[in-house]
Design a protein around this motif. Sequence first.
Motif, PDB file in Angstrom:
ATOM      1  N   SER A 179     -19.013  10.027 -39.216  1.00  0.00           N
ATOM      2  CA  SER A 179     -18.531  10.755 -38.042  1.00  0.00           C
ATOM      3  C   SER A 179     -17.056  10.471 -37.836  1.00  0.00           C
ATOM      4  N   LEU A 180     -16.367  11.481 -37.342  1.00  0.00           N
ATOM      5  CA  LEU A 180     -14.967  11.335 -36.953  1.00  0.00           C
ATOM      6  C   LEU A 180     -14.919  11.085 -35.456  1.00  0.00           C
ATOM      7  N   ARG A 193     -13.550  10.893 -25.430  1.00  0.00           N
ATOM      8  CA  ARG A 193     -13.657  10.263 -26.750  1.00  0.00           C
ATOM      9  C   ARG A 193     -14.834  10.930 -27.441  1.00  0.00           C
ATOM     10  N   ARG A 194     -14.568  11.728 -28.490  1.00  0.00           N
ATOM     11  CA  ARG A 194     -15.598  12.586 -29.053  1.00  0.00           C
ATOM     12  C   ARG A 194     -15.930  12.205 -30.489  1.00  0.00           C
ATOM     13  N   PHE A 195     -17.200  12.439 -30.834  1.00  0.00           N
ATOM     14  CA  PHE A 195     -17.690  12.253 -32.194  1.00  0.00           C
ATOM     15  C   PHE A 195     -17.864  13.623 -32.850  1.00  0.00           C
ATOM     16  N   TYR A 196     -17.410  13.732 -34.093  1.00  0.00           N
ATOM     17  CA  TYR A 196     -17.641  14.924 -34.902  1.00  0.00           C
ATOM     18  C   TYR A 196     -18.349  14.497 -36.182  1.00  0.00           C
ATOM     19  N   ASN A 221     -14.511  24.518 -42.481  1.00  0.00           N
ATOM     20  CA  ASN A 221     -15.477  24.119 -41.462  1.00  0.00           C
ATOM     21  C   ASN A 221     -15.433  22.624 -41.148  1.00  0.00           C
ATOM     22  N   SER A 222     -14.564  21.900 -41.818  1.00  0.00           N
ATOM     23  CA  SER A 222     -14.496  20.456 -41.632  1.00  0.00           C
ATOM     24  C   SER A 222     -13.642  20.105 -40.419  1.00  0.00           C
ATOM     25  N   PRO A 223     -14.057  19.121 -39.611  1.00  0.00           N
ATOM     26  CA  PRO A 223     -13.205  18.653 -38.503  1.00  0.00           C
ATOM     27  C   PRO A 223     -11.887  18.062 -38.988  1.00  0.00           C
ATOM     28  N   LEU A 224     -11.800  17.747 -40.286  1.00  0.00           N
ATOM     29  CA  LEU A 224     -10.582  17.168 -40.842  1.00  0.00           C
ATOM     30  C   LEU A 224      -9.644  18.225 -41.417  1.00  0.00           C
ATOM     31  N   GLU A 238     -10.830   7.588 -35.969  1.00  0.00           N
ATOM     32  CA  GLU A 238     -11.561   6.547 -36.689  1.00  0.00           C
ATOM     33  C   GLU A 238     -12.774   7.180 -37.360  1.00  0.00           C
ATOM     34  N   LEU A 239     -13.005   6.827 -38.609  1.00  0.00           N
ATOM     35  CA  LEU A 239     -14.199   7.270 -39.320  1.00  0.00           C
ATOM     36  C   LEU A 239     -15.274   6.200 -39.183  1.00  0.00           C
ATOM     37  N   VAL A 240     -16.442   6.599 -38.712  1.00  0.00           N
ATOM     38  CA  VAL A 240     -17.554   5.676 -38.496  1.00  0.00           C
ATOM     39  C   VAL A 240     -18.662   6.012 -39.488  1.00  0.00           C
ATOM     40  N   VAL A 241     -19.107   5.012 -40.229  1.00  0.00           N
ATOM     41  CA  VAL A 241     -20.138   5.192 -41.251  1.00  0.00           C
ATOM     42  C   VAL A 241     -21.374   4.391 -40.849  1.00  0.00           C
ATOM     43  N   ILE A 242     -22.521   5.055 -40.803  1.00  0.00           N
ATOM     44  CA  ILE A 242     -23.793   4.413 -40.474  1.00  0.00           C
ATOM     45  C   ILE A 242     -24.764   4.667 -41.622  1.00  0.00           C
ATOM     46  N   LEU A 243     -25.309   3.593 -42.188  1.00  0.00           N
ATOM     47  CA  LEU A 243     -26.269   3.703 -43.287  1.00  0.00           C
ATOM     48  C   LEU A 243     -27.578   3.044 -42.872  1.00  0.00           C
TER      49      LEU A 243
END
Length: 311
Positions: A179-180, A193-196, A221-224, A238-243
Amino acid sequence: MSKIPRMFPRTRMVNRNQQAQFDITIKGASHSHWQDPYHLLLTLNWFWFFVAIAFFYLIINTVFALLYLAGGDCLENARPGSFADAFFFSVQTMASIGYGAMHPKTNYANIIVTIEALVGLMALAMSTGLMFARFSLPSAKVLFSNVAVITPYNGVPTLMLRAANKRRNQILEAQVRVSLLRDEVTQEGEFMRRFYDLELVRSQTPIFALTWTIMHQIDKNSPLYSVTLESLIEEHSELVVILTGLDETVSQTIHARHSYIESEILWNQRFVHIFSKKRNGRWLIDYNHFHDVEAGEWGMGNGEWGMGNGE
């Protein structure tokens, strides 16, 4: 969308330390660790956990030693007024050692011994339960690359990062989300403060045993799409990675997280290959170069993730 001025030193919201909290200061709401001691004892590292157990053990025995001293000459073969004798008698009573050299000789002492025996049983049960709970907590040993890179993939600029299973087992039905996270100001002037969520080329794998290159294609179509390094800095991106996945050894769900700020995202770079084949035909994975990157010559521009080619 209005620009957000940079007024404070750069910090990340999601801490890379799996045991640490988010880098957020809370005001106006109670969040003391002491209001949730069970969670605190579960999340302490092992050194401080044993320090805490030893501290409470000494405190409890000290309290009962003072109670014995308050009863006067209530212990047989104990020196009158000796804190050391009272303390060690408390230790023997709580641990059910029963040497027999010292023993209660008054009803007051017998009542205190009865109470201490009950407290000792409860303390032993609680300590054993905490130890079992700590050992049984599922934990992930997932290694993430120190940086994320931007490199072409099938002709499209693609965000890539690496993950690896550090244990010699398998994580089943592994899933990953990227997520961005960025600051925004609405047309009404409200801060958010938003998550994409970023769509991944492959967001799950049935077996995660070795390494995994996580990829997000930066298309329209990418938020980036068309963002720049300057806009990432201004918006505190910030890029957030959840595994997540199922550990096959303990059959429990495990979680791992990581984050990347703008200085940890590299343009025109790609990861160094870590797979090679040995003379005997077996594959070799070189984790010594897991975080290494090398420069590319793909003409992707400097700090802009747009598609180019007239789009």
